[in-house]
Design an enzyme around this catalytic site. Structure first.
Site, short mmCIF file in Angstrom:
data_model
loop_
_atom_site.label_atom_id
_atom_site.label_comp_id
_atom_site.label_asym_id
_atom_site.label_seq_id
_atom_site.Cartn_x
_atom_site.Cartn_y
_atom_site.Cartn_z
N GLY A 49 0.84 -1.19 0.00
CA GLY A 49 0.00 0.00 0.00
C GLY A 49 0.87 1.24 0.00
O GLY A 49 2.06 1.16 0.34
N GLN A 54 2.91 9.85 1.89
CA GLN A 54 4.28 9.30 1.84
C GLN A 54 5.08 9.82 0.65
O GLN A 54 6.31 9.72 0.65
CB GLN A 54 4.23 7.77 1.79
CG GLN A 54 3.69 7.14 3.06
CD GLN A 54 3.56 5.65 2.92
OE1 GLN A 54 2.58 5.15 2.39
NE2 GLN A 54 4.56 4.91 3.39
N CYS A 95 6.58 -0.41 7.19
CA CYS A 95 6.16 0.78 6.46
C CYS A 95 7.29 1.21 5.54
O CYS A 95 8.45 1.24 5.96
CB CYS A 95 5.82 1.90 7.45
SG CYS A 95 5.26 3.42 6.65
N LEU A 96 6.93 1.57 4.31
CA LEU A 96 7.95 2.02 3.36
C LEU A 96 8.62 3.31 3.84
O LEU A 96 9.74 3.61 3.42
CB LEU A 96 7.32 2.23 1.98
CG LEU A 96 6.77 0.97 1.31
CD1 LEU A 96 6.06 1.32 0.00
CD2 LEU A 96 7.87 -0.06 1.07
N HIS A 137 -3.73 1.14 8.23
CA HIS A 137 -2.36 1.70 8.21
C HIS A 137 -2.30 2.90 7.26
O HIS A 137 -1.75 3.96 7.62
CB HIS A 137 -1.40 0.58 7.78
CG HIS A 137 0.03 0.99 7.58
ND1 HIS A 137 1.05 0.55 8.40
CD2 HIS A 137 0.62 1.77 6.65
CE1 HIS A 137 2.20 1.06 7.98
NE2 HIS A 137 1.97 1.81 6.92
N GLU A 138 -2.89 2.77 6.07
CA GLU A 138 -2.85 3.86 5.08
C GLU A 138 -3.71 5.04 5.52
O GLU A 138 -3.33 6.20 5.32
CB GLU A 138 -3.31 3.37 3.70
CG GLU A 138 -2.57 2.17 3.12
CD GLU A 138 -1.07 2.28 3.13
OE1 GLU A 138 -0.54 3.42 3.24
OE2 GLU A 138 -0.41 1.24 3.05
N HIS A 141 -1.84 7.22 7.76
CA HIS A 141 -0.91 8.12 7.05
C HIS A 141 -1.62 9.42 6.65
O HIS A 141 -1.06 10.51 6.76
CB HIS A 141 -0.35 7.46 5.79
CG HIS A 141 0.83 6.56 6.02
ND1 HIS A 141 2.00 7.00 6.61
CD2 HIS A 141 1.05 5.27 5.69
CE1 HIS A 141 2.89 5.99 6.64
NE2 HIS A 141 2.33 4.92 6.10
O1 GNR Z 1 4.25 -2.68 2.39
C1 GNR Z 1 3.71 -2.57 3.49
N1 GNR Z 1 3.50 -3.67 4.24
C2 GNR Z 1 2.74 -3.66 5.38
C3 GNR Z 1 2.83 -4.78 6.21
C4 GNR Z 1 2.08 -4.85 7.37
C5 GNR Z 1 1.22 -3.81 7.69
C6 GNR Z 1 1.13 -2.69 6.89
C7 GNR Z 1 1.88 -2.62 5.74
S1 GNR Z 1 1.75 -1.24 4.70
C8 GNR Z 1 3.33 -1.23 3.98
C9 GNR Z 1 3.42 -0.16 2.90
C10 GNR Z 1 3.28 1.20 3.54
O2 GNR Z 1 4.13 1.71 4.22
N2 GNR Z 1 2.14 1.80 3.39
O3 GNR Z 1 1.93 2.98 4.00
NI NI Z 2 3.19 3.04 5.72
#
Ligand code: GNR
Ligand code: NI
Length: 173
Positions: A49, A54, A95-96, A137-138, A141
């Site tokens: 995601g 980001q 998270c990236l 999670h997104e 953000h």
């Molecule tokens: O790639 C991603 N993997 C992930 C793994 C577990 C819980 C959430 C994520 S999201 C993350 C990509 C990202 O940072 N999205 O904001």
């Molecule tokens: Ni993230």
């Protein structure tokens, strides 16, 4: 290789990650082009995601693909949580924007989200499993929240120091 349309991903503790995103006003060519570049950037980084926050665009836009085959694109524009299960579960997140760090976060096990898709059409998505985790999670953000903010201040400070040091060393290299 390095495609010119890949977008740089902000890294924690960049303060811009704490910006609250504004609603997308119209799903026009600018947004459609941004969606394409966000998918390209997300796939290139092997993420499931990516939130516009980001890539330093502070509008309520998310791209997701939680499929093994990397061919099930999901676009959420101006997403709103309609319902979140009271039942929660702790799962390992990454998270990236926080590279190399993984830790447990409690999330609702299921959510119902209303959002516009990439064509500007309103949709309701019932999610569970990894998709439910990813959506939550997104959406964090978009509110300027990074998953490490759920961890203890001690863990968060250690992560912050580690990433600041890594970025300093990357600059010197
Ligand atoms: O790639 C991603 N993997 C992930 C793994 C577990 C819980 C959430 C994520 S999201 C993350 C990509 C990202 O940072 N999205 O904001
Ligand atoms: Ni993230």
């Amino acid at each position: 290789m390095n495609s010119p349309s890949l977008l740089p991903i902000l890294r924690y503790p960049d303060p811009r990650l704490h910006t609250v995103a504004q609603p997308v006003k119209a799903v026009d060519d600018r947004i459609r082009s941004l969606i394409e570049r966000m998918f390209e950037t997300m796939y290139d980084a092997n993420g499931i995601g990516l939130a516009a926050t980001q890539v330093d665009v502070h509008e309520r836009l998310i791209v997701i693909d939680v499929s093994e085959t990397r061919d099930e694109r999901l676009v959420l524009i101006n997403p709103e949580i309609e319902w979140a299960s009271p039942e929660k579960r702790k799962g390992e997140e990454g998270c990236l924007s926080v590279p190399g760090i993984y830790d447990g976060v409690e999330r609702s096990i299921a959510v119902r989200v209303r959002a516009l898709d990439g064509n500007g059409v309103e949709r309701t998505i019932d999610a569970q499993g990894m998709l439910a985790v990813c959506i939550q999670h997104e959406m964090d953000h978009l509110l300027g929240k990074v998953f490490v903010e759920y961890l203890s201040p001690l863990k968060r400070d250690r992560i912050k120091s580690k990433l600041v040091k890594a970025q300093r060393e990357a600059l010197r290299a």
